[in-house]
Design an enzyme around this catalytic site. Sequence first.
Site, PDB file in Angstrom:
ATOM      1  N   CYS A  60      59.603  34.314  61.263  1.00 35.99           N
ATOM      2  CA  CYS A  60      60.359  35.492  60.818  1.00 35.99           C
ATOM      3  C   CYS A  60      60.263  35.604  59.293  1.00 35.99           C
ATOM      4  O   CYS A  60      59.172  35.742  58.756  1.00 35.99           O
ATOM      5  CB  CYS A  60      61.799  35.439  61.342  1.00 35.99           C
ATOM      6  SG  CYS A  60      62.655  37.035  61.236  1.00 35.99           S
TER       7      CYS A  60
ATOM      8  N   GLU B   3      61.475  31.004  69.580  1.00 30.89           N
ATOM      9  CA  GLU B   3      62.548  30.288  70.280  1.00 30.89           C
ATOM     10  C   GLU B   3      63.459  31.224  71.064  1.00 30.89           C
ATOM     11  O   GLU B   3      64.253  30.776  71.895  1.00 30.89           O
ATOM     12  CB  GLU B   3      63.369  29.454  69.287  1.00 30.89           C
ATOM     13  CG  GLU B   3      64.360  30.205  68.432  1.00 30.89           C
ATOM     14  CD  GLU B   3      63.774  30.973  67.255  1.00 30.89           C
ATOM     15  OE1 GLU B   3      64.566  31.495  66.451  1.00 30.89           O
ATOM     16  OE2 GLU B   3      62.520  31.039  67.134  1.00 30.89           O
TER      17      GLU B   3
ATOM     18  N   HIS C 256      60.639  35.732  66.789  1.00 30.95           N
ATOM     19  CA  HIS C 256      61.332  34.462  67.011  1.00 30.95           C
ATOM     20  C   HIS C 256      60.798  33.821  68.295  1.00 30.95           C
ATOM     21  O   HIS C 256      61.218  34.202  69.396  1.00 30.95           O
ATOM     22  CB  HIS C 256      62.836  34.693  67.144  1.00 30.95           C
ATOM     23  CG  HIS C 256      63.501  35.064  65.871  1.00 30.95           C
ATOM     24  ND1 HIS C 256      63.947  34.121  64.966  1.00 30.95           N
ATOM     25  CD2 HIS C 256      63.789  36.272  65.330  1.00 30.95           C
ATOM     26  CE1 HIS C 256      64.490  34.731  63.931  1.00 30.95           C
ATOM     27  NE2 HIS C 256      64.394  36.044  64.127  1.00 30.95           N
TER      28      HIS C 256
END
Length: 213
Positions: free
Chosen positions: A80, A185, A183
């Site tokens: 990011c 995750e 992102h």
Amino acid sequence: MAIAIVDYGMGNLHSVSKAIERLGYDAVITGDPAQILAADGVLLPGVGAFGDAMEQLRSSGLAETVRAAASAGQPLLGICLGMQLLFDESEEHGHHQGLGLLPGKVVRFAGGSYKVPHMGWNRLEYVQPEHPLLQGVQEGHVYFVHSYHALPELASDLVAVTDYEQKVTAIVGRGNVYGMQFHPEKSGELGMTLLRNFLELAAGPRQAGERLA
């Protein structure tokens, strides 16, 4: 050795750490240069403004640490804002110098006919489908939240894009330096597979649950 997550006061550190641990790797959240430079790989997260993040990195001495890690050949992944910091400069709230690891600049979405920030799930389009980060990964949707986007100077650094009223840089890579604008995750199985590919580049494949020495 563990994967070092750079703690410079700005970033979603714990969610990234937990994702790495779920993949069977050790993650250490640290601002200790020695620990970062001794790690198998380095992860640079980031949430917030580019200028503030660079000020934190510079004042803590971690900007030079991250550059040193990259120069030493350690696999480095920016996520990011962390990806944007890899570039030369940003126009976010003025003009700010970045880490200078990838040539290019970060600019704001023009907006007008579309919403800013760019927020939500968008499909990746692979520019370099044979890139090591993309091995075994089909094109699919990942989760973005950003108002600024990177413009790499060199087409060879562009690994994947997404479409948000224009082609938007999604994954970059040059040598041992990588970046993901989204992102991983928070991007389901696809995001976790991309993160696993980075970890395998950094430390070699591990069985789930195996701890790194």
